[in-house]
Structure formats: structure tokens, C-alpha cells
Design a protein around this motif. Structure first.
Motif, mmCIF file in Angstrom:
data_model
loop_
_atom_site.group_PDB
_atom_site.id
_atom_site.type_symbol
_atom_site.label_atom_id
_atom_site.label_comp_id
_atom_site.label_asym_id
_atom_site.label_seq_id
_atom_site.Cartn_x
_atom_site.Cartn_y
_atom_site.Cartn_z
ATOM 1 N N ASP A 169 0.847 -1.191 0.000
ATOM 2 C CA ASP A 169 0.000 0.000 0.000
ATOM 3 C C ASP A 169 0.884 1.243 0.000
ATOM 4 O O ASP A 169 2.124 1.165 -0.115
ATOM 5 C CB ASP A 169 -0.960 -0.031 1.191
ATOM 6 N N THR A 170 0.298 2.402 0.125
ATOM 7 C CA THR A 170 1.059 3.653 0.049
ATOM 8 C C THR A 170 2.011 3.817 1.226
ATOM 9 O O THR A 170 2.949 4.618 1.165
ATOM 10 C CB THR A 170 0.102 4.850 -0.013
ATOM 11 N N GLU A 204 -3.076 2.231 -9.538
ATOM 12 C CA GLU A 204 -4.096 3.277 -9.445
ATOM 13 C C GLU A 204 -5.464 2.669 -9.745
ATOM 14 O O GLU A 204 -5.573 1.679 -10.487
ATOM 15 C CB GLU A 204 -3.816 4.404 -10.436
ATOM 16 N N ASP A 205 -6.519 3.279 -9.178
ATOM 17 C CA ASP A 205 -7.863 2.812 -9.522
ATOM 18 C C ASP A 205 -8.372 3.575 -10.736
ATOM 19 O O ASP A 205 -7.653 4.389 -11.339
ATOM 20 C CB ASP A 205 -8.807 2.952 -8.317
ATOM 21 N N ARG A 210 -6.857 7.355 -8.254
ATOM 22 C CA ARG A 210 -6.339 7.353 -6.893
ATOM 23 C C ARG A 210 -5.192 6.342 -6.770
ATOM 24 O O ARG A 210 -5.278 5.220 -7.299
ATOM 25 C CB ARG A 210 -7.444 7.020 -5.887
ATOM 26 N N LEU A 226 -3.174 3.558 -5.154
ATOM 27 C CA LEU A 226 -3.472 2.481 -4.213
ATOM 28 C C LEU A 226 -2.225 1.880 -3.584
ATOM 29 O O LEU A 226 -2.287 1.321 -2.489
ATOM 30 C CB LEU A 226 -4.250 1.367 -4.927
ATOM 31 N N GLY A 227 -1.127 1.981 -4.278
ATOM 32 C CA GLY A 227 0.115 1.373 -3.790
ATOM 33 C C GLY A 227 1.027 1.023 -4.954
ATOM 34 O O GLY A 227 0.974 1.670 -6.015
#
Length: 684
Positions: free
Chosen positions: A31-32, A112-113, A117, A119-120
Motif C-alpha cells: 500500500d502507500t 491506481e484505480d 487514486r 493504491l500502492g
């Protein structure tokens, strides 16, 4: 359109699952905050704990990284910029796990979604440990070739070698050179005698700790025995040794053992410095707990380094006559190496003694894909024993060529020994040496998977079965060779499974070892390499050289490949000749034998089967064996021997065996309880 949109998430999920479960590349999703969300379960090197115990933890809490700061900077950079990173080399091991780290080629992509955004990141990890090891070995060898041998000085050459291998290939390196070579004298031939002194010419340690010295540079002494160092110079084979507190031979070298323990060395390679059969010295390489264990690839590199160094040492001392002298001595001194057969692997051990003696071992091929195994010794020492051994060896080779059973061969060999003793009785008193000896003679038949053994005053072999069981078969010892009286010789046939190990040895082994229990304990692991088993026996011997040379011959047996042999039962009728030719023709075509050999084989089959039909009795059997030779065997129930004769011009027959003798490389007759077998061999 709606239908496609409904299927798409399922397809995505299936692809995602296949990626993590079937991909050969290690995968991590972070994740981030660089916490592990998912890990590829097919990469056990990446997780010693179950995945459920890893997910949710920070990357650096799970793994020790070779350069954690650089790795974290790379991951944060991808998260911030979105630019993928490709092919970064990273050393990884599970947190606090023992042993060496694995090298991975790491690639990172941002996740990214659909709304953009972050996501990681997805981390792809390709294991390149072996590839990088190979590249490192190539670099080390290139550096050695470039920098070792810059001077015509032996000591300087050895120092150059140590500088190039430490620390890139070894944490500790020791070079020892035969002292006579340092003085510019001719190097001794192999095997190197125990008393030959070596000078420690160079030493290197990655930590720079002088306390790691077992002996100072310049120290001159013979190598301790029994150890891997002395054994490497005895048979010119490298040794790969795992070191530990229970290593048996460390007790024989207390100073070296203390230095090895102090350095935390766990792995050792000893490689001989040899050139054209002469011994120049020894290279010893150690690795400590900070490095990987050595493997067979490292042994290959050590041999290449040793070969280059030996050549440089040879150039430095301006040696011009070495090759001729060394080869001449080897031809007259060294025993021949056992010949490897298709169905038998062999290895041997020879431990010379102070008193010397006439002993030896031998393996050679017999008809029918069988292999003869022999170990024996004669009473006496020096040139008289060597002469006797040569005479006896010639005799049993000649007798074996007659396809005699082991007990009958020993009886004939005993007659030969008695005859030689009677000849010596007519010599002057000073030359009347006794002629007595012992012998173990065995014939392994891979088609029947049996071994027939006969003994002449010799200890029985130890047999190690594939499941680890060992036994000493109950065999009749028979009288020693040269005995005019005594019980008759007896042969015993023993079934042997695939992978069994037969250990034949001279009686001197029993004097330098507490009992055969030592040999049985070593052979309890028969799947190990035979040379390793020989070495383990050596390391457990007492340093007692008063009872003659120790000889040990190990043979691992295998069945003959089923697709390389064909057998047919034949009717005792003239039509059997045509049938045999047709079947032989089909079989040799299946084996891909060349036309000339195929035609010759048909002729041999025709003549042998014709003789069996005309003069033999039922049952008749034809067998073809394809090995290094193509063997044709015809068996019949008549025990009378066929006779090769030269037919007259007016004769219509009688030339069968004469034709076979002209066509075949070798031929003979083998007798059994149910008749005889006439065989003929052709070289392929």
C-alpha cells in the motif's frame, strides 16, 4: 454491452488470481505506506511464515534488505512520480533468517484505480541468484588471468593469487607450494608422498586478522594426514568440505582446527596446483558465516584458478623438462585407474604404508555385459612384490578371458602361484622370495542382477543395500594363493539391487580401523558419491602405516538397460536359423546400427545358430546385447565345447566358428549348469 460489463469483474478476478498463483515471478502488493497487502504464495523464499502473518506488516519488518535506504527511496519515488523502476538488484532474506541472502531483480509499478487514486505499488521479484553467482565467478577468473603471473617469482605469483580471490571468492585463502619448487628444483610426481614438505607462500584474510594463521608464511612442513589437504595431493582431485565442530579430521590438525574454529569458517575447497601430472602445491579456500556455502560451481572455478596459477608457477621457475620426467615416472609408478563400465560405477582408495607391499585393484569388462572386480595383495615389498603382482595380474586377466567362474579362476590362479614359487626355489638363496597372497574376485551380471564372489584367503566384502542396510556375506575364505593344500575354492552368488555398493578391501584396512564397523557406518548412506565414501573411510583410519598398503575398491551396481538387450527362444529345427536372422535384423535396425555392422551381425547369428541346431540340444536361446560392443550370444543345452577348425577345400561345412572368429572382434564360450553359451563381440 451490459453482459460484457457483468463478465469483466469476473475475468479480472480470474486473471488476478492466476497471476499470483501461477506466475514464476515473485509478486508483492504494497500500500502507500509500504505495508504488504498480498504476496505470491509460489515463492517460499520470500516468506518463511504463512502469508496471513505477513500481510499488513511493513516491508522492512518482514525482510532484511541489502540496501534498505536505496530500496525505500526507489519505492517512494515510484509512488510519487508514477514512473516504473526496472531491474534493480536487491539482496533479500526473511527477517532474522540464517544463511545467505538471495539476489532478486526488482521491478516496481504504481497501482491506481479507475479514478486515478494511488493504491500502492506492485513489486515483481525475479530470482537471479545463480545468474549473478555465475557472473561473479567469471569476473573473478578474468581478474586472476589478468593479474596473476605478472612476475617470474613463485612467491610473488602466490601473493597475487591471494589478492585476487580475497574477498571476492574467499574470506580466507592459503597457498602452499612444494619446497623444492621454491628452490627451482623439479617438482615431484603424483601422488605426493606424505613426507614431502610444502612451504606456506601466501595467506589472505578478508578481516585482516593475523590471529587466523595456523602457521606463519614461510613455514615449511609436510601436510597432515589424514585430511582433505593430503588426500587432494594424493589423487589430484578437489575436495568440497563442509566444516563444523564434529568434522572428524580436525583432531589430526590441532593448530589448523583451532584457526578454522576461530574464523567461523563453514566451507572449504582444496584444489591441487598441478601441471602435466606433477604436483606444485595446494590452494585452500575458506568461507565464513558472512558468505554462502561453496558449491560445485565454485569447485569448477577453483580448479580453473589453480590450473592458471600452476602454469604461472611453472613459468616462474623456468622448468623445461617437467612433462617428460613426470609422465615417465607416472607410467612406472602409478597404478592404473579402474575402468568404468555401463552398469558399474567405481571409486578407489589407496593409502601407502611405510613397509610398502604388493597390492592392487582392478575392474574390467567380461562377455555378456558383465564386469569383473578384483582386489588382492601378495606377501613382500619393493621390486620383488611389484614383479609378483604384475605376473599374477597377467595370469588372472588371461584366465578371465576364458570365461571361467570365479572359484575356478582362483583355482587356476593358485596353480600359477605354486608354479612360480617352484621356479623361484631354483634361484640363489638371496632371491628366494616367498610367493603367497590373497585375492577377492567377483563377477557382476547386470542382466541377472547378481554378483558371484570367490575368495582366496581374503576378507569378504561389505555390501550396502540401497535402503541403507549393510551386511558382510557369509563366504568361504578359501586357502591363500600359493597354498598346495587346503579346502577347494568356492563361489557364492548374491542378488544385488539397483544402487547397491560393494566394498572390496585388503586386510590392511582392518589394522588401521577398529573393525569393519567403521566401513559399514560410512556405507550406510550408499546414495552418496563413491569418492566421498572413500574419503570418509580415509578420515576415520588410524595413522598406522606398519601393516602394508590399504586398498579399497567401491562399486555401485545398476541393471542393464532393458531396451539395450533382446532375447528370443528358438526351436531346435533348421528353420530356426532363418527365424533368428530375421529377428536379429529387426532388432539391430531398431537400434540404428550401421549397415556394415548389421550385415556382419546377421552372418554371426546365422553361423552360431546353425552350429547350435546341428550340434547342440534344446533349449536354444539367442540374445543380442548393445553396449560399447554389440554382443551376440547363442545358448544351447549341450555342455560339449565347440572347436574352431580350418576346413579343407573340398569340405562343404566346418567353417562356422572360423568365420565367426574372422568377423568378430572377440569370441568365446561360457559354461553353465544348463549348457553353454557361445558369444561374439563387435566394436561399435
Amino acid at each position: 454491452m451490459a453482459h460484457n460489463e457483468a463478465v469483466s469483474p469476473l475475468a479480472d478476478a480470474a486473471a488476478f488470481g492466476a497471476l499470483f498463483h501461477e506466475s514464476p515471478t515473485g509478486l508483492l502488493i504494497l500500500d502507500t505506506e509500504l505495508r504488504i497487502l498480498r504476496i505470491n504464495v509460489n515463492r517460499p523464499v520470500l516468506h518463511e511464515a504463512p502469508p496471513v502473518q505477513i500481510t499488513g506488516r511493513h516491508l522492512t519488518d518482514v525482510y532484511d534488505l541489502s540496501a534498505p535506504g536505496e530500496v525505500l527511496a526507489m519505492l517512494h519515488g515510484v509512488l510519487e512520480s508514477g514512473t516504473p523502476a526496472r531491474g534493480q538488484l536487491v539482496g533479500v532474506r526473511p527477517k532474522s533468517a540464517p544463511g545467505p541472502e538471495s539476489l532478486f531483480s526488482v521491478s516496481v509499478s504504481r497501482l491506481e484505480d479507475s479514478q486515478g487514486r494511488i493504491l500502492g505499488v506492485l513489486v515483481e521479484m525475479l530470482d537471479v541468484t545463480e545468474r549473478e553467482k555465475t557472473r561473479a565467478r567469471v569476473r573473478v577468473f578474468g581478474s586472476v588471468r589478468e593479474h596473476v603471473g605478472q612476475t617470474l617469482d613463485v612467491v610473488a605469483t602466490c601473493e597475487e593469487l591471494v589478492q585476487e580471490v580475497v574477498p571476492d571468492f574467499a574470506d580466507i585463502a592459503v597457498v602452499e607450494v612444494v619446497d623444492a619448487v621454491i628452490r627451482g628444483e623439479d617438482p615431484p610426481p603424483s601422488p605426493l608422498g606424505r613426507e614431502v614438505p610444502l612451504r606456506r607462500t601466501a595467506f589472505g584474510h578478508s578481516g585482516g586478522d593475523e590471529q587466523m594463521h595456523a602457521h606463519p608464511v614461510g613455514d615449511v612442513r609436510a601436510l597432515p594426514f589424514p585430511t582433505p589437504y593430503a588426500q587432494t595431493l594424493a589423487d589430484l582431485k578437489p575436495r568440497l568440505v563442509t566444516l563444523g565442530p564434529d568434522t572428524p579430521w580436525l583432531a589430526a590438525v590441532p593448530k589448523r582446527g583451532k584457526a578454522i574454529r576461530a574464523s567461523d569458517a563453514h566451507s572449504l575447497i582444496t584444489a591441487p596446483l598441478t601441471l602435466r601430472g606433477t604436483v606444485l602445491g595446494l590452494l585452500s579456500l575458506y568461507r565464513t558465516d558472512q558468505a554462502d556455502l561453496y558449491d560445485n560451481g565454485d569447485v569448477t572455478l577453483a580448479l580453473a584458478i589453480a590450473a592458471h596459477t600452476a602454469l604461472c608457477i611453472d613459468n616462474a621457475r623456468r622448468y623445461t623438462r617437467e612433462h617428460t620426467i613426470a609422465m615417465t615416472i607416472q607410467r612406472h609408478v602409478l597404478l592404473p585407474r579402474p575402468a568404468s563400465q555401463t552398469t558399474v560405477e567405481t571409486a578407489h582408495l589407496h593409502v601407502p604404508s611405510e613397509v610398502g607391499g604388493g597390492g592392487g585393484y582392478d575392474t574390467f569388462a567380461l562377455s555378456g555385459a558383465r564386469t569383473a572386480l578384483e582386489v588382492g595383495e601378495v606377501v613382500g615389498q619393493g621390486i620383488h612384490a611389484a614383479t609378483t603382482l604384475g605376473q599374477m595380474r597377467t595370469a588372472y586377466h588371461s584366465l578371465a578371458a576364458l570365461d571361467l567362474e570365479p572359484d575356478e579362476l582362483l583355482a587356476r590362479l593358485n596353480d600359477t602361484a605354486i608354479g612360480l614359487a617352484q621356479e623361484r626355489a631354483a634361484l640363489p638363496p638371496g632371491d628366494r622370495m616367498p610367493l603367497r597372497g590373497s585375492c577377492a574376485y567377483a563377477v557382476y551380471d547386470p542382466l541377472a542382477q547378481t554378483c558371484t564372489i570367490a575368495l582366496a584367503g581374503h576378507p569378504p566384502p561389505v555390501i550396502a543395500h540401497p535402503d541403507g542396510r549393510t551386511e558382510i556375506p557369509d563366504l568361504s575364505a578359501g586357502p591363500p594363493l600359493g597354498s598346495a593344500e587346503g579346502p577347494p575354492f568356492a563361489a557364492t552368488t548374491i542378488p544385488v539391487a539397483d544402487g547397491s555398493v560393494l566394498a572390496f578391501y585388503t586386510a590392511s584396512l582392518l589394522h588401521t580401523s577398529p573393525s569393519t564397523d567403521t566401513l559399514q557406518r560410512v556405507l550406510a548412506h550408499p546414495d552418496r558419491p563413491l569418492q566421498d565414501l572413500c574419503d570418509d573411510v580415509l578420515y576415520r583410519l588410524r595413522n598406522d602405516t606398519r601393516h602394508g598398503d590399504v586398498f579399497l575398491l567401491l562399486a555401485r551396481t545398476h541393471p542393464f538397460p532393458a531396451d539395450q538387450v533382446a532375447t528370443w527362444q528358438l526351436d531346435n529345427h533348421p528353420q530356426a536359423v532363418a527365424t533368428a536372422r530375421a529377428r536379429a535384423q529387426q532388432q539391430i535396425a531398431l537400434w540404428g546400427v550401421d549397415e556394415e555392422t548389421a550385415y556382419t551381425t546377421e552372418m554371426i547369428v546365422s553361423e552360431l545358430v546353425t552350429n547350435a541346431v546341428r550340434y547342440g540340444t534344446s533349449p536354444l536361446r539367442l540374445r543380442l546385447i548393445k553396449d560399447r560392443t554389440l554382443t551376440c550370444e547363442v545358448h544351447d543345452g549341450n555342455p560339449l565345447a565347440p572347436r574352431l577348425r580350418h576346413a579343407k577345400t573340398v569340405d562343404e561345412g566346418g567353417r562356422g566358428l572360423f568365420i565367426v572368429a574372422q568377423l568378430a572382434q572377440n569370441w568365446g564360450v561360457r559354461y553353465s549348469l544348463d549348457g553353454k553359451t557361445v558369444w561374439a563381440e563387435q566394436i561399435l
